[in-house]
Design a protein around this motif. Structure first.
Motif, PDB file in Angstrom:
ATOM      1  N   PHE A  85       0.764  -1.129  -0.142  1.00 44.55           N
ATOM      2  CA  PHE A  85      -0.138   0.201   0.172  1.00 44.55           C
ATOM      3  C   PHE A  85       1.016   1.245  -0.109  1.00 44.55           C
ATOM      4  O   PHE A  85       1.946   1.070   0.749  1.00 44.55           O
ATOM      5  CB  PHE A  85      -0.916   0.111   1.194  1.00 44.55           C
ATOM      6  CG  PHE A  85      -1.643  -1.165   1.156  1.00 44.55           C
ATOM      7  CD1 PHE A  85      -3.289  -0.903   0.748  1.00 44.55           C
ATOM      8  CD2 PHE A  85      -1.596  -2.417   1.614  1.00 44.55           C
ATOM      9  CE1 PHE A  85      -4.074  -1.732   0.854  1.00 44.55           C
ATOM     10  CE2 PHE A  85      -2.734  -3.451   1.678  1.00 44.55           C
ATOM     11  CZ  PHE A  85      -3.660  -3.215   1.097  1.00 44.55           C
ATOM     12  N   ARG A  86       0.246   2.170  -0.665  1.00 45.35           N
ATOM     13  CA  ARG A  86       1.151   3.541  -0.760  1.00 45.35           C
ATOM     14  C   ARG A  86       0.241   4.637  -0.288  1.00 45.35           C
ATOM     15  O   ARG A  86      -1.076   4.659  -0.836  1.00 45.35           O
ATOM     16  CB  ARG A  86       1.604   3.984  -2.187  1.00 45.35           C
ATOM     17  CG  ARG A  86       2.176   5.279  -2.321  1.00 45.35           C
ATOM     18  CD  ARG A  86       2.793   5.501  -3.611  1.00 45.35           C
ATOM     19  NE  ARG A  86       1.398   5.961  -4.408  1.00 45.35           N
ATOM     20  CZ  ARG A  86       1.034   5.279  -5.762  1.00 45.35           C
ATOM     21  NH1 ARG A  86       1.726   4.233  -6.119  1.00 45.35           N
ATOM     22  NH2 ARG A  86      -0.015   5.732  -6.232  1.00 45.35           N
ATOM     23  N   ARG A  87       0.717   5.360   0.737  1.00 45.22           N
ATOM     24  CA  ARG A  87      -0.410   6.595   1.194  1.00 45.22           C
ATOM     25  C   ARG A  87      -0.278   7.833   0.215  1.00 45.22           C
ATOM     26  O   ARG A  87       0.466   8.271  -0.236  1.00 45.22           O
ATOM     27  CB  ARG A  87       0.346   6.886   2.499  1.00 45.22           C
ATOM     28  CG  ARG A  87      -0.412   7.769   3.189  1.00 45.22           C
ATOM     29  CD  ARG A  87      -0.238   8.130   4.662  1.00 45.22           C
ATOM     30  NE  ARG A  87       0.947   8.306   5.144  1.00 45.22           N
ATOM     31  CZ  ARG A  87       1.887   9.189   4.980  1.00 45.22           C
ATOM     32  NH1 ARG A  87       1.480  10.438   4.938  1.00 45.22           N
ATOM     33  NH2 ARG A  87       3.079   9.047   5.522  1.00 45.22           N
ATOM     34  N   GLU A  88      -1.484   8.191  -0.120  1.00 49.99           N
ATOM     35  CA  GLU A  88      -1.739   9.380  -1.115  1.00 49.99           C
ATOM     36  C   GLU A  88      -2.782  10.215  -0.573  1.00 49.99           C
ATOM     37  O   GLU A  88      -3.585   9.922   0.394  1.00 49.99           O
ATOM     38  CB  GLU A  88      -2.186   8.783  -2.381  1.00 49.99           C
ATOM     39  CG  GLU A  88      -1.156   8.116  -3.253  1.00 49.99           C
ATOM     40  CD  GLU A  88      -1.667   7.868  -4.605  1.00 49.99           C
ATOM     41  OE1 GLU A  88      -2.446   8.849  -5.079  1.00 49.99           O
ATOM     42  OE2 GLU A  88      -1.216   7.009  -5.367  1.00 49.99           O
ATOM     43  N   GLN A  89      -2.592  11.540  -0.758  1.00 50.23           N
ATOM     44  CA  GLN A  89      -3.778  12.372  -0.565  1.00 50.23           C
ATOM     45  C   GLN A  89      -4.540  12.495  -1.441  1.00 50.23           C
ATOM     46  O   GLN A  89      -4.357  12.907  -2.478  1.00 50.23           O
ATOM     47  CB  GLN A  89      -3.110  13.745  -0.058  1.00 50.23           C
ATOM     48  CG  GLN A  89      -3.479  14.176   1.215  1.00 50.23           C
ATOM     49  CD  GLN A  89      -2.756  15.624   1.781  1.00 50.23           C
ATOM     50  OE1 GLN A  89      -1.783  16.158   0.960  1.00 50.23           O
ATOM     51  NE2 GLN A  89      -3.051  15.958   2.944  1.00 50.23           N
ATOM     52  N   LEU A  90      -5.765  12.378  -0.940  1.00 48.61           N
ATOM     53  CA  LEU A  90      -6.932  12.303  -1.935  1.00 48.61           C
ATOM     54  C   LEU A  90      -8.163  13.149  -1.239  1.00 48.61           C
ATOM     55  O   LEU A  90      -8.477  13.150  -0.206  1.00 48.61           O
ATOM     56  CB  LEU A  90      -7.268  11.093  -2.615  1.00 48.61           C
ATOM     57  CG  LEU A  90      -6.316  10.466  -3.539  1.00 48.61           C
ATOM     58  CD1 LEU A  90      -6.742   8.777  -3.674  1.00 48.61           C
ATOM     59  CD2 LEU A  90      -6.013  10.890  -4.908  1.00 48.61           C
ATOM     60  N   PRO A  91      -9.116  13.522  -2.295  1.00 47.46           N
ATOM     61  CA  PRO A  91     -10.245  14.074  -1.697  1.00 47.46           C
ATOM     62  C   PRO A  91     -11.202  12.920  -1.123  1.00 47.46           C
ATOM     63  O   PRO A  91     -11.440  11.959  -1.987  1.00 47.46           O
ATOM     64  CB  PRO A  91     -10.582  15.165  -2.642  1.00 47.46           C
ATOM     65  CG  PRO A  91     -10.161  14.447  -3.962  1.00 47.46           C
ATOM     66  CD  PRO A  91      -8.977  13.889  -3.642  1.00 47.46           C
ATOM     67  N   ALA A  92     -11.891  13.114  -0.208  1.00 49.52           N
ATOM     68  CA  ALA A  92     -12.972  12.402   0.462  1.00 49.52           C
ATOM     69  C   ALA A  92     -14.037  13.244   0.642  1.00 49.52           C
ATOM     70  O   ALA A  92     -14.147  14.481   1.016  1.00 49.52           O
ATOM     71  CB  ALA A  92     -12.525  11.530   1.343  1.00 49.52           C
ATOM     72  N   ARG A  93     -15.239  12.749   0.541  1.00 52.33           N
ATOM     73  CA  ARG A  93     -16.695  13.437   0.993  1.00 52.33           C
ATOM     74  C   ARG A  93     -17.066  12.895   2.320  1.00 52.33           C
ATOM     75  O   ARG A  93     -17.587  11.638   2.197  1.00 52.33           O
ATOM     76  CB  ARG A  93     -17.586  13.239  -0.039  1.00 52.33           C
ATOM     77  CG  ARG A  93     -18.823  14.106  -0.010  1.00 52.33           C
ATOM     78  CD  ARG A  93     -19.983  14.191  -0.899  1.00 52.33           C
ATOM     79  NE  ARG A  93     -19.198  14.684  -2.237  1.00 52.33           N
ATOM     80  CZ  ARG A  93     -19.173  15.858  -2.441  1.00 52.33           C
ATOM     81  NH1 ARG A  93     -19.529  17.008  -1.784  1.00 52.33           N
ATOM     82  NH2 ARG A  93     -18.494  16.331  -3.763  1.00 52.33           N
ATOM     83  N   LEU A  94     -17.028  13.811   3.159  1.00 51.43           N
ATOM     84  CA  LEU A  94     -17.756  13.266   4.412  1.00 51.43           C
ATOM     85  C   LEU A  94     -19.445  13.380   4.409  1.00 51.43           C
ATOM     86  O   LEU A  94     -19.851  14.429   4.456  1.00 51.43           O
ATOM     87  CB  LEU A  94     -17.173  14.252   5.535  1.00 51.43           C
ATOM     88  CG  LEU A  94     -17.693  13.952   7.006  1.00 51.43           C
ATOM     89  CD1 LEU A  94     -17.113  12.620   7.398  1.00 51.43           C
ATOM     90  CD2 LEU A  94     -16.959  15.194   8.014  1.00 51.43           C
ATOM     91  N   GLU A  95     -20.027  12.560   4.499  1.00 55.45           N
ATOM     92  CA  GLU A  95     -21.532  12.283   4.632  1.00 55.45           C
ATOM     93  C   GLU A  95     -22.173  13.400   3.915  1.00 55.45           C
ATOM     94  O   GLU A  95     -22.827  13.992   4.568  1.00 55.45           O
ATOM     95  CB  GLU A  95     -21.833  12.120   6.145  1.00 55.45           C
ATOM     96  CG  GLU A  95     -21.333  10.961   6.641  1.00 55.45           C
ATOM     97  CD  GLU A  95     -21.804  10.757   8.323  1.00 55.45           C
ATOM     98  OE1 GLU A  95     -22.135   9.765   8.558  1.00 55.45           O
ATOM     99  OE2 GLU A  95     -21.610  11.577   8.967  1.00 55.45           O
TER     100      GLU A  95
END
Length: 133
Positions: A85-95
């Motif tokens: 696994f590689r850690r990346e910064q990506l957008p996520a939507r919170l509920e």
């Protein structure tokens, strides 16, 4: 909170999975809620793996945590996640709220021969597997 370090977890680090490594998030993180990111989720056996996607219909469900800034939580989790696994910064939507930047561990191996988890929700997948579906 705009500059907060946030982490999106979708597999063994989710609360309901009850893996011992989740204790790190209990101790050094603040649970913000359930969220999604644009990706595809695959069954790797004892844990899942997610890959990013550009398709709007591809969603991975997980939990978003704000991490305490004075800890080395990400370093410890990097060791736990290992080389697959590689850690990346990506957008996520919170509920349903606006998107926020989060760190996400993405699977680095080939996915062609893997079983996809269509719901994108590892906890639901585990519950269905236990029920015999």
């Amino acid at each position: 909170m705009e500059n907060a370090t946030c982490l999106f977890v979708y597999g063994t680090l989710r609360r309901e999975v009850a893996h011992p490594m989740h204790r790190i998030l209990d101790r050094y993180g603040v649970f913000w809620g359930i969220g999604t990111f644009s990706g595809k989720l695959y069954d790797l056996g004892r844990y899942p793996g997610a890959v990013a996607s550009t398709e709007d219909s591809d969603r991975v469900v997980g939990e978003i945590y704000r991490l305490e800034p004075v800890t080395n939580v990400l370093g410890r989790l990097d060791e736990y996640e290992g080389n697959l696994f590689r850690r990346e910064q990506l957008p996520a939507r919170l509920e349903g709220k606006r998107k926020i930047n989060t760190w996400i561990y993405l699977y680095q191996g080939p996915v062609d021969a893997l079983r996809r988890i269509p719901s994108g929700d590892y906890v639901a997948f585990l519950n269905e597997s236990k029920a015999g579906f």
